[in-house]
Scaffold this motif. Structure first.
Motif, PDB file in Angstrom:
ATOM      1  N   ASN A   1       0.855  -1.184   0.000  1.00 17.76           N
ATOM      2  CA  ASN A   1       0.000   0.000   0.000  1.00 17.76           C
ATOM      3  C   ASN A   1       0.892   1.235   0.000  1.00 17.76           C
ATOM      4  OD1 ASN A   1      -1.263   2.368   1.490  1.00 17.76           O
ATOM      5  ND2 ASN A   1      -3.069   1.059   1.329  1.00 17.76           N
ATOM      6  N   GLN A   2       0.683   2.114  -0.965  1.00 16.58           N
ATOM      7  CA  GLN A   2       1.445   3.366  -1.027  1.00 16.58           C
ATOM      8  C   GLN A   2       0.447   4.530  -1.035  1.00 16.58           C
ATOM      9  OE1 GLN A   2       3.829   5.223  -4.548  1.00 16.58           O
ATOM     10  NE2 GLN A   2       5.213   3.788  -3.538  1.00 16.58           N
ATOM     11  N   SER A   3       0.624   5.480  -0.097  1.00 16.31           N
ATOM     12  CA  SER A   3      -0.339   6.561   0.072  1.00 16.31           C
ATOM     13  C   SER A   3       0.333   7.924   0.072  1.00 16.31           C
ATOM     14  CB  SER A   3      -1.110   6.386   1.384  1.00 16.31           C
ATOM     15  OG  SER A   3      -1.919   5.223   1.354  1.00 16.31           O
ATOM     16  N   TYR A   4      -0.434   8.926  -0.376  1.00 18.03           N
ATOM     17  CA  TYR A   4       0.016  10.312  -0.450  1.00 18.03           C
ATOM     18  C   TYR A   4      -0.999  11.168   0.304  1.00 18.03           C
ATOM     19  CZ  TYR A   4       2.883   8.415  -4.218  1.00 18.03           C
ATOM     20  OH  TYR A   4       3.764   7.658  -4.952  1.00 18.03           O
TER      21      TYR A   4
ATOM     22  N   ASN B   1      -5.740   2.164  -7.956  1.00 22.85           N
ATOM     23  CA  ASN B   1      -5.889   3.200  -6.937  1.00 22.85           C
ATOM     24  C   ASN B   1      -7.261   3.164  -6.271  1.00 22.85           C
ATOM     25  OD1 ASN B   1      -7.468   4.211  -8.982  1.00 22.85           O
ATOM     26  ND2 ASN B   1      -6.515   6.239  -9.046  1.00 22.85           N
ATOM     27  N   GLY B   2      -8.062   2.148  -6.583  1.00 18.94           N
ATOM     28  CA  GLY B   2      -9.337   1.969  -5.913  1.00 18.94           C
ATOM     29  C   GLY B   2     -10.296   3.135  -6.070  1.00 18.94           C
ATOM     30  N   SER B   3     -10.079   3.957  -7.095  1.00 19.45           N
ATOM     31  CA  SER B   3     -10.925   5.135  -7.279  1.00 19.45           C
ATOM     32  C   SER B   3     -12.037   4.831  -8.282  1.00 19.45           C
ATOM     33  CB  SER B   3     -10.071   6.326  -7.729  1.00 19.45           C
ATOM     34  OG  SER B   3     -10.783   7.527  -7.625  1.00 19.45           O
ATOM     35  N   TYR B   4     -12.731   5.845  -8.731  1.00 20.28           N
ATOM     36  CA  TYR B   4     -13.914   5.659  -9.552  1.00 20.28           C
ATOM     37  C   TYR B   4     -13.903   6.653 -10.713  1.00 20.28           C
ATOM     38  CZ  TYR B   4     -15.397   9.838  -7.036  1.00 20.28           C
ATOM     39  OH  TYR B   4     -15.457  11.092  -6.521  1.00 20.28           O
ATOM     40  N   SER B   5     -14.743   6.364 -11.689  1.00 24.01           N
ATOM     41  CA  SER B   5     -14.988   7.246 -12.818  1.00 24.01           C
ATOM     42  C   SER B   5     -13.671   7.684 -13.474  1.00 24.01           C
ATOM     43  CB  SER B   5     -15.819   8.454 -12.360  1.00 24.01           C
ATOM     44  OG  SER B   5     -16.211   9.246 -13.458  1.00 24.01           O
ATOM     45  N   GLU B   6     -13.504   9.009 -13.695  1.00 22.46           N
ATOM     46  CA  GLU B   6     -12.346   9.498 -14.439  1.00 22.46           C
ATOM     47  C   GLU B   6     -11.042   9.386 -13.650  1.00 22.46           C
ATOM     48  OE1 GLU B   6     -14.007  12.887 -12.085  1.00 22.46           O
ATOM     49  OE2 GLU B   6     -14.872  11.402 -13.476  1.00 22.46           O
TER      50      GLU B   6
ATOM     51  N   GLU C   1       5.068   7.664 -10.651  1.00 25.02           N
ATOM     52  CA  GLU C   1       5.325   7.498  -9.223  1.00 25.02           C
ATOM     53  C   GLU C   1       4.096   6.890  -8.546  1.00 25.02           C
ATOM     54  OE1 GLU C   1       6.893   9.984  -5.356  1.00 25.02           O
ATOM     55  OE2 GLU C   1       5.585  10.995  -6.791  1.00 25.02           O
ATOM     56  N   SER C   2       2.919   7.344  -8.967  1.00 24.11           N
ATOM     57  CA  SER C   2       1.661   6.786  -8.476  1.00 24.11           C
ATOM     58  C   SER C   2       0.758   6.525  -9.672  1.00 24.11           C
ATOM     59  CB  SER C   2       0.982   7.759  -7.506  1.00 24.11           C
ATOM     60  OG  SER C   2       0.593   8.946  -8.186  1.00 24.11           O
ATOM     61  N   MET C   3      -0.323   5.788  -9.439  1.00 30.51           N
ATOM     62  CA  MET C   3      -1.219   5.458 -10.541  1.00 30.51           C
ATOM     63  C   MET C   3      -1.904   6.699 -11.118  1.00 30.51           C
ATOM     64  SD  MET C   3      -1.019   2.236 -11.145  1.00 30.51           S
ATOM     65  CE  MET C   3      -2.493   1.844 -12.073  1.00 30.51           C
ATOM     66  N   ILE C   4      -2.329   7.617 -10.257  1.00 31.27           N
ATOM     67  CA  ILE C   4      -3.027   8.806 -10.744  1.00 31.27           C
ATOM     68  C   ILE C   4      -2.096   9.692 -11.563  1.00 31.27           C
ATOM     69  CG2 ILE C   4      -2.573  10.344  -8.786  1.00 31.27           C
ATOM     70  CD1 ILE C   4      -5.954   9.897 -10.598  1.00 31.27           C
TER      71      ILE C   4
END
Length: 295
Positions: free
Chosen positions: A109-112, A160-165, A273-276
């Protein structure tokens, strides 16, 4: 990044010829893991576990702009963030094939964390989840003065477990090789992305959220680690040779403070560096603490 690759390979050979042949970093890591693997209250580190206070000179605001404007406010991101990584693995079975072949599960798990961004309620800007399953094989081939001590194959999902765009994810099958000589270790990793279906329309929940991720995240990674007394230096280079202008480089240095706690510094430059931020160039420097030193 193409120039960096040539420089990186030259550096690898230079360090490998001067490395101390005793006290193998890889052998010590394997010994420590096997010693504690059957203890019920011990979690085995996988990648480096750390927490850092970081500065990013140009945070990527674009993924958050549309939602913020729909809600009627101007999006903002602080240059300062807390970045941390928690990474553990669990041995499912040792010696699957007689006296070799060790099967593992792992999670990273990597978080910002925008800790100072009180105007936005100090959110976690991005959290990446990376479960994987892999098998490692002990080996003793000699290559260019180095011992190919480990070979492995695995499957990894990252999202990144996010949604939509803001949703980002990919699945990969990878191969890995670890070579070492005393105080020097080199890990090579190559992967193949499992294809996904195209989206039927732009905002469709199903389908590939990031079809060009290979261009930026590459298809191979080289990690070099070097021990100088109690200090640990690492360099990671990731690239796709078909797109040499992309890729990334990460440099770290650590020094023990007490027991397993280490002072840890990290510099990152490049893409992914991160998925986003997989398709956005990032430059970040951070300082903090780590609980393990290499890989």
């Amino acid at each position: 990044m193409a120039v960096s690759l040539h420089w990186f390979i030259s550096l690898i050979f230079a360090i490998s010829f001067t490395a101390n042949a005793s006290d193998s970093l890889v052998e010590k890591r394997i010994h420590d893991e096997r010693t504690t693997s059957d203890q019920p209250f011990v979690l085995t580190p996988h990648n480096v576990n750390y927490i850092l206070a970081t500065y990013n000179d140009s945070p990527n605001i674009e993924p958050f702009r549309e939602e913020a404007e729909l809600r009627g406010y101007e999006p903002s991101l602080d240059n300062f963030e807390i970045k941390f990584q928690v990474s553990v693995k669990f041995p499912i079975m040792y010696n699957v094939f007689g006296d070799n072949g060790h099967l593992f599960m792992a999670y990273t798990n990597q978080s910002y964390w925008q800790i100072n961004n009180t105007d936005a309620s100090s959110p976690f800007r991005e959290t990446n989840h990376e479960p994987e399953v892999f098998m490692m094989f002990n080996n003793d081939w000699k290559i260019a003065g180095l011992t190919n001590s480990l070979l492995g194959v695995g499957f990894v999902h990252q999202s990144n477990g996010s949604y939509s765009e803001r949703s980002r994810s990919w699945n990969r099958i990878y191969g890995i090789a670890v070579l070492d000589k005393g105080s020097f270790a080199l890990r090579g990793k190559i992967w193949w992305r499992i294809p996904e279906d195209e989206k039927e329309f732009e905002d469709a929940p199903q389908g590939d959220d990031n079809p060009d991720i290979d261009d930026y995240m590459g298809n191979f990674e080289l990690t070099a680690a070097y021990a100088l007394d109690e200090q640990r230096f690492t360099m990671i280079l990731r690239n796709n040779l078909d797109k040499p202008n992309y890729g990334a480089m990460e440099l770290t240095w650590s020094y023990p403070i007490k027991d397993n706690l280490r002072l840890y510094t990290q510099y990152f430059y490049g893409y992914g560096e991160s998925m986003i931020d997989y398709n956005t160039q990032t430059q970040r420097i951070g300082i903090g603490f780590a609980l393990n030193d290499i890989f």
